[in-house]
Design a protein around this motif. Structure first.
Motif, PDB file in Angstrom:
ATOM      1  N   PHE A   6       0.884  -1.140   0.046  1.00 25.69           N
ATOM      2  CA  PHE A   6      -0.042   0.022   0.068  1.00 25.69           C
ATOM      3  C   PHE A   6       0.836   1.252  -0.042  1.00 25.69           C
ATOM      4  CE2 PHE A   6      -2.577  -3.043   2.209  1.00 25.69           C
ATOM      5  CZ  PHE A   6      -3.796  -3.180   1.390  1.00 25.69           C
ATOM      6  N   PRO A   7       0.491   2.305  -0.808  1.00 21.19           N
ATOM      7  CA  PRO A   7       1.316   3.545  -0.684  1.00 21.19           C
ATOM      8  C   PRO A   7       1.087   4.098   0.447  1.00 21.19           C
ATOM      9  CG  PRO A   7      -0.393   3.576  -2.507  1.00 21.19           C
ATOM     10  CD  PRO A   7      -0.535   2.038  -1.933  1.00 21.19           C
ATOM     11  N   ASP A   8       2.031   5.033   1.041  1.00 18.21           N
ATOM     12  CA  ASP A   8       2.143   5.640   2.355  1.00 18.21           C
ATOM     13  C   ASP A   8       0.905   6.578   2.548  1.00 18.21           C
ATOM     14  OD1 ASP A   8       4.403   4.533   3.001  1.00 18.21           O
ATOM     15  OD2 ASP A   8       5.752   5.922   2.711  1.00 18.21           O
ATOM     16  N   ASP A   9       0.527   7.241   1.450  1.00 22.15           N
ATOM     17  CA  ASP A   9      -0.744   8.262   1.411  1.00 22.15           C
ATOM     18  C   ASP A   9      -1.847   7.562   1.568  1.00 22.15           C
ATOM     19  OD1 ASP A   9      -0.432   7.353  -1.171  1.00 22.15           O
ATOM     20  OD2 ASP A   9      -1.693   9.190  -1.693  1.00 22.15           O
ATOM     21  N   LEU A  10      -1.979   6.227   1.181  1.00 23.19           N
ATOM     22  CA  LEU A  10      -3.177   5.533   1.296  1.00 23.19           C
ATOM     23  C   LEU A  10      -3.266   4.974   2.654  1.00 23.19           C
ATOM     24  CD1 LEU A  10      -5.849   4.261   0.413  1.00 23.19           C
ATOM     25  CD2 LEU A  10      -4.392   2.452  -0.725  1.00 23.19           C
ATOM     26  N   LEU A  11      -2.245   4.490   2.990  1.00 24.71           N
ATOM     27  CA  LEU A  11      -2.156   3.994   4.569  1.00 24.71           C
ATOM     28  C   LEU A  11      -2.574   5.157   5.510  1.00 24.71           C
ATOM     29  CD1 LEU A  11       0.980   1.883   4.373  1.00 24.71           C
ATOM     30  CD2 LEU A  11      -1.172   1.005   5.060  1.00 24.71           C
ATOM     31  N   GLN A  12      -1.915   6.357   5.425  1.00 21.91           N
ATOM     32  CA  GLN A  12      -2.156   7.395   6.313  1.00 21.91           C
ATOM     33  C   GLN A  12      -3.642   7.839   6.071  1.00 21.91           C
ATOM     34  OE1 GLN A  12       0.060   8.924   8.422  1.00 21.91           O
ATOM     35  NE2 GLN A  12      -1.797   9.762   9.064  1.00 21.91           N
ATOM     36  N   ALA A  13      -4.170   7.879   4.982  1.00 19.60           N
ATOM     37  CA  ALA A  13      -5.594   8.315   5.226  1.00 19.60           C
ATOM     38  C   ALA A  13      -6.548   7.243   5.636  1.00 19.60           C
ATOM     39  CB  ALA A  13      -6.026   8.316   3.342  1.00 19.60           C
ATOM     40  N   GLN A  14      -6.280   6.235   5.767  1.00 19.14           N
ATOM     41  CA  GLN A  14      -6.991   4.840   6.590  1.00 19.14           C
ATOM     42  C   GLN A  14      -6.754   5.227   8.065  1.00 19.14           C
ATOM     43  OE1 GLN A  14      -9.223   2.285   5.023  1.00 19.14           O
ATOM     44  NE2 GLN A  14      -9.836   2.727   7.079  1.00 19.14           N
ATOM     45  N   ARG A  15      -5.597   5.773   8.364  1.00 23.64           N
ATOM     46  CA  ARG A  15      -5.209   5.818   9.815  1.00 23.64           C
ATOM     47  C   ARG A  15      -6.188   7.320  10.267  1.00 23.64           C
ATOM     48  NH1 ARG A  15       0.329   5.548   8.132  1.00 23.64           N
ATOM     49  NH2 ARG A  15       1.030   3.639   8.532  1.00 23.64           N
ATOM     50  N   ASP A  16      -5.801   8.010   9.207  1.00 25.77           N
ATOM     51  CA  ASP A  16      -6.688   9.508   9.622  1.00 25.77           C
ATOM     52  C   ASP A  16      -8.289   9.093   9.647  1.00 25.77           C
ATOM     53  OD1 ASP A  16      -4.334  10.812   9.562  1.00 25.77           O
ATOM     54  OD2 ASP A  16      -4.776  11.641   7.553  1.00 25.77           O
ATOM     55  N   TRP A  17      -8.694   8.113   9.060  1.00 26.63           N
ATOM     56  CA  TRP A  17     -10.285   7.850   8.957  1.00 26.63           C
ATOM     57  C   TRP A  17     -10.507   7.277  10.301  1.00 26.63           C
ATOM     58  CZ3 TRP A  17     -13.835   4.176  10.090  1.00 26.63           C
ATOM     59  CH2 TRP A  17     -15.051   4.340   9.367  1.00 26.63           C
ATOM     60  N   TYR A  18      -9.599   6.350  10.923  1.00 21.54           N
ATOM     61  CA  TYR A  18      -9.903   5.848  12.237  1.00 21.54           C
ATOM     62  C   TYR A  18      -9.912   6.614  13.252  1.00 21.54           C
ATOM     63  CZ  TYR A  18      -9.921   0.675  10.633  1.00 21.54           C
ATOM     64  OH  TYR A  18     -10.378  -0.322   9.947  1.00 21.54           O
ATOM     65  N   THR A  19      -8.947   7.544  13.226  1.00 23.98           N
ATOM     66  CA  THR A  19      -8.930   8.510  14.027  1.00 23.98           C
ATOM     67  C   THR A  19     -10.074   9.678  14.358  1.00 23.98           C
ATOM     68  OG1 THR A  19      -6.370   8.692  13.920  1.00 23.98           O
ATOM     69  CG2 THR A  19      -7.226  10.630  14.921  1.00 23.98           C
ATOM     70  N   ALA A  20     -10.423  10.018  13.184  1.00 24.35           N
ATOM     71  CA  ALA A  20     -11.812  10.799  13.083  1.00 24.35           C
ATOM     72  C   ALA A  20     -12.818   9.883  13.598  1.00 24.35           C
ATOM     73  CB  ALA A  20     -11.880  11.146  11.564  1.00 24.35           C
ATOM     74  N   TYR A  21     -12.979   8.700  13.208  1.00 23.81           N
ATOM     75  CA  TYR A  21     -14.035   7.844  13.574  1.00 23.81           C
ATOM     76  C   TYR A  21     -14.030   7.741  15.291  1.00 23.81           C
ATOM     77  CZ  TYR A  21     -17.374   4.258  13.593  1.00 23.81           C
ATOM     78  OH  TYR A  21     -18.613   3.367  14.040  1.00 23.81           O
ATOM     79  N   THR A  33     -19.038  17.554  15.605  1.00 22.53           N
ATOM     80  CA  THR A  33     -19.926  16.173  15.041  1.00 22.53           C
ATOM     81  C   THR A  33     -19.594  16.501  13.687  1.00 22.53           C
ATOM     82  OG1 THR A  33     -20.895  15.664  16.941  1.00 22.53           O
ATOM     83  CG2 THR A  33     -21.736  14.979  14.983  1.00 22.53           C
ATOM     84  N   THR A  34     -19.934  17.776  13.281  1.00 19.31           N
ATOM     85  CA  THR A  34     -20.428  17.844  11.818  1.00 19.31           C
ATOM     86  C   THR A  34     -18.989  18.234  11.208  1.00 19.31           C
ATOM     87  OG1 THR A  34     -22.276  19.399  12.240  1.00 19.31           O
ATOM     88  CG2 THR A  34     -21.271  19.830  10.294  1.00 19.31           C
ATOM     89  N   VAL A  35     -17.981  18.724  11.857  1.00 16.67           N
ATOM     90  CA  VAL A  35     -16.523  18.745  11.159  1.00 16.67           C
ATOM     91  C   VAL A  35     -16.002  17.157  11.108  1.00 16.67           C
ATOM     92  CG1 VAL A  35     -14.342  19.403  11.706  1.00 16.67           C
ATOM     93  CG2 VAL A  35     -16.133  21.217  12.159  1.00 16.67           C
ATOM     94  N   LEU A  36     -16.350  16.390  12.044  1.00 19.63           N
ATOM     95  CA  LEU A  36     -15.761  15.183  12.160  1.00 19.63           C
ATOM     96  C   LEU A  36     -16.532  14.169  10.979  1.00 19.63           C
ATOM     97  CD1 LEU A  36     -15.152  14.574  15.930  1.00 19.63           C
ATOM     98  CD2 LEU A  36     -13.495  14.721  13.890  1.00 19.63           C
ATOM     99  N   ARG A  37     -17.874  14.408  10.939  1.00 20.24           N
ATOM    100  CA  ARG A  37     -18.594  13.618   9.709  1.00 20.24           C
ATOM    101  C   ARG A  37     -17.879  14.031   8.317  1.00 20.24           C
ATOM    102  NH1 ARG A  37     -24.722  13.598  12.190  1.00 20.24           N
ATOM    103  NH2 ARG A  37     -24.121  12.084  13.725  1.00 20.24           N
ATOM    104  N   ARG A  38     -17.943  15.362   8.243  1.00 27.71           N
ATOM    105  CA  ARG A  38     -17.097  15.980   6.789  1.00 27.71           C
ATOM    106  C   ARG A  38     -15.942  15.338   6.648  1.00 27.71           C
ATOM    107  NH1 ARG A  38     -19.714  21.971   7.492  1.00 27.71           N
ATOM    108  NH2 ARG A  38     -21.628  21.641   6.892  1.00 27.71           N
ATOM    109  N   THR A  39     -15.079  15.147   7.661  1.00 28.14           N
ATOM    110  CA  THR A  39     -13.796  14.785   7.463  1.00 28.14           C
ATOM    111  C   THR A  39     -13.859  13.274   7.119  1.00 28.14           C
ATOM    112  OG1 THR A  39     -12.935  16.254   9.376  1.00 28.14           O
ATOM    113  CG2 THR A  39     -11.568  14.014   8.725  1.00 28.14           C
TER     114      THR A  39
END
Length: 81
Positions: A6-21, A33-39
């Motif tokens: 996996f490319p680093d940017d894809l891994l980072q995006a998935q990490r960021d997704w879990y963090t925001a969730y 809540t609104t900001v995080l849902r948009r993120t």
């Protein structure tokens, strides 16, 4: 078991997704809540439309699960994203 590069940017995006969730699950602030849902929405689009998926036709569903598992695994210190 297939290994994916996996490319680093894809891994980072998935990490960021879990963090925001996780942040969304813990917040009690309606404006946050609104900001995080948009993120989450932006990151979901970024992850699902990443050019990497075109490089593995026919194996994308398994690779998507492998991406989630790769990011979810605890780091050497035992912390999750």
């Amino acid at each position: 078991m297939t290994t994916y590069a996996f490319p680093d940017d894809l891994l980072q995006a998935q990490r960021d997704w879990y963090t925001a969730y996780q942040q969304l699950a813990e917040t009690e602030n309606p404006s946050q809540t609104t900001v995080l849902r948009r993120t989450l929405q932006r990151l979901s689009v970024q992850i699902t439309t990443h050019p990497y998926w075109a490089s593995i036709p026919g194996r994308a569903p398994a690779a998507r699960m492998a991406l989630k598992q790769a990011v979810w695994e605890p780091d050497p210190e035992g912390a999750r994203p």
